[in-house]
Design a protein around this motif. Structure first.
Motif, PDB file in Angstrom:
ATOM      1  N   ARG A  17       0.789  -1.237   0.000  1.00  0.00           N
ATOM      2  CA  ARG A  17       0.000   0.000   0.000  1.00  0.00           C
ATOM      3  C   ARG A  17       0.817   1.281   0.000  1.00  0.00           C
ATOM      4  O   ARG A  17       0.261   2.369  -0.147  1.00  0.00           O
ATOM      5  N   LEU A  79       1.062   6.986   0.091  1.00  0.00           N
ATOM      6  CA  LEU A  79       0.225   5.905  -0.405  1.00  0.00           C
ATOM      7  C   LEU A  79       0.596   5.632  -1.858  1.00  0.00           C
ATOM      8  O   LEU A  79       0.908   6.563  -2.613  1.00  0.00           O
ATOM      9  N   TYR A 111      -4.276   8.909   8.883  1.00  0.00           N
ATOM     10  CA  TYR A 111      -3.841   7.588   8.435  1.00  0.00           C
ATOM     11  C   TYR A 111      -3.625   6.612   9.593  1.00  0.00           C
ATOM     12  O   TYR A 111      -3.154   5.504   9.386  1.00  0.00           O
TER      13      TYR A 111
END
Length: 192
Positions: A17, A79, A111
């Protein structure tokens, strides 16, 4: 500490990710906004609140210098879906309170709770033991920072005790849990 492979600003590490890449001047605004949040800054020893934009520029310049000279490896977290948008920072390098290599990190509050920092820490640990040939990696977390302690434990770090460390940006000392991970522990956990 780190080999030539990591000393070029095109070096990056990709995870499922995340992109881990060298910090850039364009990251300064995101650092001021995200690291400057009280909830983030107060868990660190070095990030002031409010954060000084000029200090952020100096941080980026110093991180890039240390990366280029192999003294440390400081990576901006982004990201994969938005690789130019910094969401946090992770680094391995010297630390005044410990001997040897020290892992440090922060992540912007939007996050938190997604497992992103555990993913980043696991990746940096692998880079340290695989690329840099490190033998021991240390880290610490304020005793009140349960989430950071969980990240370290999830990534194989073992608590070594507790002591008071200087927190210059907080104006004094704070109690921290000390963590350590050895190459042998890391290798055994990976089945190697």
């Amino acid at each position: 500490m780190f080999p030539d492979l990591t000393r070029d600003d095109v070096f990056r590490i990709e995870t499922r990710r995340l992109w881990l890449r060298w910090p850039q001047a364009r990251d300064a605004e995101a650092i001021v906004r995200l690291a400057g949040e009280r909830a983030v800054a107060e868990m660190t020893s070095q990030i002031p609140h409010p954060i000084d934009p000029l200090g952020t520029d100096a941080f980026i310049i110093e991180a890039r210098r240390a990366n280029a000279e192999g003294e440390a490896l400081t990576m901006a977290l982004a990201l994969r879906s938005a690789p130019s948008a910094l969401i946090g920072v992770i680094s391995i390098g010297p630390h005044p309170a410990v001997s040897g290599a020290h892992l440090g990190y922060w992540l912007g509050t939007p996050y938190w709770g997604m497992g992103l920092m555990s993913e980043a820490v696991a990746t940096m640990v692998e880079a340290y033991f695989s690329y840099a040939g490190g033998e021991v990696l240390r880290s610490s977390a304020m005793t009140s920072n349960v989430a950071s302690r969980r990240v370290l434990e999830k990534c194989g770090f073992v608590r070594q005790g507790c002591e008071r460390h200087a927190f210059p940006a907080r104006g004094g000392e704070r109690e921290v849990d000390l963590f350590q991970l050895t190459r042998n522990e890391w290798s055994s956990a990976r089945g190697g």
